[in-house]
Design a protein around this motif. Sequence first.
Motif, PDB file in Angstrom:
ATOM      1  N   VAL A 194       0.841  -1.195   0.000  1.00  0.00           N
ATOM      2  CA  VAL A 194       0.000   0.000   0.000  1.00  0.00           C
ATOM      3  C   VAL A 194       0.875   1.243   0.000  1.00  0.00           C
ATOM      4  CG1 VAL A 194      -0.239   0.132   2.527  1.00  0.00           C
ATOM      5  CG2 VAL A 194      -2.015   1.118   1.057  1.00  0.00           C
ATOM      6  N   CYS A 196       0.103   5.510   0.116  1.00  0.00           N
ATOM      7  CA  CYS A 196      -0.899   6.570   0.214  1.00  0.00           C
ATOM      8  C   CYS A 196      -0.295   7.893  -0.241  1.00  0.00           C
ATOM      9  CB  CYS A 196      -1.394   6.710   1.653  1.00  0.00           C
ATOM     10  SG  CYS A 196      -2.263   5.238   2.240  1.00  0.00           S
ATOM     11  N   GLU A 198      -1.175  12.102  -1.701  1.00  0.00           N
ATOM     12  CA  GLU A 198      -2.142  13.188  -1.879  1.00  0.00           C
ATOM     13  C   GLU A 198      -1.744  13.964  -3.120  1.00  0.00           C
ATOM     14  OE1 GLU A 198      -3.834  15.046   1.638  1.00  0.00           O
ATOM     15  OE2 GLU A 198      -3.254  16.994   0.818  1.00  0.00           O
ATOM     16  N   ASN A 294      -7.278   3.680  -5.341  1.00  0.00           N
ATOM     17  CA  ASN A 294      -8.516   4.085  -4.693  1.00  0.00           C
ATOM     18  C   ASN A 294      -8.485   5.581  -4.407  1.00  0.00           C
ATOM     19  OD1 ASN A 294      -9.693   1.332  -3.989  1.00  0.00           O
ATOM     20  ND2 ASN A 294      -7.651   1.198  -3.091  1.00  0.00           N
ATOM     21  N   ASN A 296      -9.605   8.015  -1.778  1.00  0.00           N
ATOM     22  CA  ASN A 296     -10.065   7.919  -0.391  1.00  0.00           C
ATOM     23  C   ASN A 296     -10.892   9.122   0.040  1.00  0.00           C
ATOM     24  OD1 ASN A 296      -6.724   6.859   0.129  1.00  0.00           O
ATOM     25  ND2 ASN A 296      -8.479   5.475  -0.021  1.00  0.00           N
ATOM     26  N   LYS A 318      -6.951  12.528  -1.894  1.00  0.00           N
ATOM     27  CA  LYS A 318      -6.189  11.463  -1.247  1.00  0.00           C
ATOM     28  C   LYS A 318      -6.403  10.144  -1.997  1.00  0.00           C
ATOM     29  CE  LYS A 318      -6.669  13.522   3.346  1.00  0.00           C
ATOM     30  NZ  LYS A 318      -5.315  13.954   3.701  1.00  0.00           N
ATOM     31  N   ASP A 320      -5.042   5.851  -2.335  1.00  0.00           N
ATOM     32  CA  ASP A 320      -4.120   4.775  -1.969  1.00  0.00           C
ATOM     33  C   ASP A 320      -3.973   3.824  -3.131  1.00  0.00           C
ATOM     34  OD1 ASP A 320      -5.669   2.141  -1.556  1.00  0.00           O
ATOM     35  OD2 ASP A 320      -6.746   3.384  -0.117  1.00  0.00           O
ATOM     36  N   ARG A 322      -3.020  -0.029  -3.985  1.00  0.00           N
ATOM     37  CA  ARG A 322      -2.800  -1.385  -3.477  1.00  0.00           C
ATOM     38  C   ARG A 322      -1.964  -2.116  -4.511  1.00  0.00           C
ATOM     39  NH1 ARG A 322      -4.803  -1.959   1.891  1.00  0.00           N
ATOM     40  NH2 ARG A 322      -6.391  -0.323   2.061  1.00  0.00           N
ATOM     41  N   LEU A 353       2.006  10.286   1.735  1.00  0.00           N
ATOM     42  CA  LEU A 353       1.452  10.685   3.029  1.00  0.00           C
ATOM     43  C   LEU A 353       2.099   9.982   4.206  1.00  0.00           C
ATOM     44  CD1 LEU A 353      -2.329  11.055   2.263  1.00  0.00           C
ATOM     45  CD2 LEU A 353      -0.647  12.846   2.629  1.00  0.00           C
ATOM     46  N   GLU A 354       2.577   8.775   4.037  1.00  0.00           N
ATOM     47  CA  GLU A 354       3.237   8.067   5.125  1.00  0.00           C
ATOM     48  C   GLU A 354       4.048   6.958   4.492  1.00  0.00           C
ATOM     49  OE1 GLU A 354      -0.618   5.359   6.347  1.00  0.00           O
ATOM     50  OE2 GLU A 354      -0.286   7.334   7.243  1.00  0.00           O
TER      51      GLU A 354
END
Lengths: 449, 449
Positions: A194, A196, A198, A294, A296, A318, A320, A322, A353-354
């Motif tokens: 995953v 994530c 933005e 996706n 979000n 936002k 993500d 997969r 984002l992380e």
Amino acid sequence: MTSPHHSDLSAHIARGLSDLAEFVAIESVSAQGRMLPEAAAYVTRLLEAEGFTVREYPGTVAPVLVAEAGSGPTTLLIYNHYDVQPEDPTELWDSPPFALTEREGRLYARGVSDDKGEFISRLAAVRAVRERHGGQLPLRIRWLLEGEEEVGSPSLDAFVEAHADELRADGCWWEFGSITPEGRPVASLGLKGVMCVELRCRVADSDLHSSLGAVIDNPLYRLARAVATLRDDTGRVTIPGFHDAVRDPSPADLAAIATIPGDGQAVRDTYGVTRPLATGPDYFRRTNLLPVVNVNGWSGGYQGEGSKTVLPAHGSVKLDFRLVPDQNPEQILALLRAHLDTQGLSDVEVVELESHQKPARADAGHPFVVACLEAAREAHGLEPIIHPSSAASGPMSPFNEFLGVPCVAMGIGNLGGRIHAPNENILKVHFEKGVAFGVALLERLGRGL
Amino acid sequence: MTSPHHSDLSAHIARGLSDLAEFVAIESVSAQGRMLPEAAAYVTRLLEAEGFTVREYPGTVAPVLVAEAGSGPTTLLIYNHYDVQPEDPTELWDSPPFALTEREGRLYARGVSDDKGEFISRLAAVRAVRERHGGQLPLRIRWLLEGEEEVGSPSLDAFVEAHADELRADGCWWEFGSITPEGRPVASLGLKGVMCVELRCRVADSDLHSSLGAVIDNPLYRLARAVATLRDDTGRVTIPGFHDAVRDPSPADLAAIATIPGDGQAVRDTYGVTRPLATGPDYFRRTNLLPVVNVNGWSGGYQGEGSKTVLPAHGSVKLDFRLVPDQNPEQILALLRAHLDTQGLSDVEVVELESHQKPARADAGHPFVVACLEAAREAHGLEPIIHPSSAASGPMSPFNEFLGVPCVAMGIGNLGGRIHAPNENILKVHFEKGVAFGVALLERLGRGL
């Protein structure tokens, strides 16, 4: 050696339930830094009582534990975590979240499924096997427990790499798993990666009257166009190069997917889904093998009641991704940037984002996987359901990457288990089955792969 | 009869400023239903004192007034409104919003520009002209005042249609207008239409874990794709048929646009615009003539800090369409629906958010327009700037449609006038110029078109 029966295990199951009541009472909420040393100490005490040597290492917010015991032809790595999700909203719980409570065949508490019930059922199996073998284990068990899984396992990747020698094994028993309402055990052999991100766009310092839309660009249009170029209406990602690294599924993977019962109708009914992308045989092929993007959420401009004729200065979306083996998040990020540039959207900023998680997957034909499935058949008396990959993500890839071991997720969760939500629960009978499966697995591995 | 000079008008200007102080003290906020009958009564009293007969009709939230006085070769319809925008945020005002306050050559109060200062400056001109003509007016004035303009003029369209005989005139002096920092009067001869819609999409009853994005569609992707098909990167709307009804600008319109000074650089500097769609000669062609679609805002899914791997159940996008003659909002709505269907987006719902306004525009060569420009040259001593259409919208179309009259927006606003915002203001010298222009216009029309 005969196969284990519940009658043999009743004392260990009873003791395990007693342990579980103690363990869930320790409010080890990692997101809030609550009672993490106490939970680590509790786990250490239980493991040391069964002959494990336990080493404690500093993590980011909670200690990492590595326990070891036994010797034999096989080394089994077990991965669990002792932290839990926050309990709120507390008012939606039907019993106190940190008090193990039995109602109608189910046991309720925060962490009773994720992941304290999993750990305790496995520990009960260890006790039963030791008892049968005169206080010894017929295999080497290395047990890795972290207290940061619910906050994204920030230490795990580097820890596994740095402690590879200490963790080396023939296979890894992953922290979760589930059992269907019909009693069939479900094995997942992988997790999607995953990432994530933005997307951000800005056209001015402050919002403008929308009449100026005739002469000034609109950031939400820019972002909408970016999103619209990321996939097609079938759900397939359309970023050039995105699929290049996707590993072909093995024949064993495809065979496993073909035998998964159902086609997601239960999910569609539960959530009132009106726009499925797949039904029938395609459903599990997608959940197991398809990398997706996706949306979000998005923000920008006016979101209240009625209309407001504003031209927003900026907006954001936002996403993500997969990912599946062998897609690499950093490469995907670079492909996304190049794609937006090619589309004339260089002004759309991409911010990760992380920290991402890489995808992980074991071949369904691997001997360790086969041994796990044999033990499941023996303990449950039913054919296991095999997912080459879960649709979800988790920190599995360092085990594949740095230890070279397959990971098999089998455990005691249920579809209505409400993990991360109020009234988290397990079926009591699943806890009992989990102990029996643990015994069967340890015995099976004790005979060698 | 000589042309008016400020020296002639000083007593009327002083009396007008005194009236204006009284008028802005009446907190006639239509959005909150505050003091609307009081404001209507105040206007009625002022007009009756100048020989007008005033008829009051019920509106939706405030009375509609129709006043009439004078006779002559020309009938002038004047349109103003006596309601104002809410004053909040009050703390951002540098003086009490409902107390007329003079600072450094500017007059501050809610409504001092929009629209009470416009009304009072015109009334002062009526007084001056009556004085010169022995208490008579050399033309017929019909004055329409509503108290609902700031809430979208919900009654106006039907009122104008139903009272067409009572409102018939040779031309309409619109409620606003502005003067440049260099002192040049700006005339707008039209307004764009506006239609506000919300696009909505739903894929499920409740939010889902984003891992299910492999098998369930994403409503924000659906909406992004819809938005991306509405226009191109140049800002041109790409809905098939959208431009079919667009009226070709007249030679006079094009000539007027070609002589508008500047290219929007001041706007770009003020707002820090980084993505202009037009500069140079194209700027005012677009603000005047280009129909556009704006994304005003969107919502759906997670909008907080960091990431959340959610598949939103639903989302929405707010749009406004700015239309030009002879586009019809109802037809555009039908074209939008057909376009989305053609694009495979039948699941994207289109909801009109409030009543639309049709576009309106007068030909720059119309004799009434020419007369207004002559009066402006005389009063201001500078060449007027002519916008065949403002980029903005308003309830002008019923005057074109039901009365067949051209509308000319000329008045006393300024670019820093902060209408609808704290510290709304006019330049005192613009109020004086407005009275002078009013006198010149009434005298000019009194000589016939």
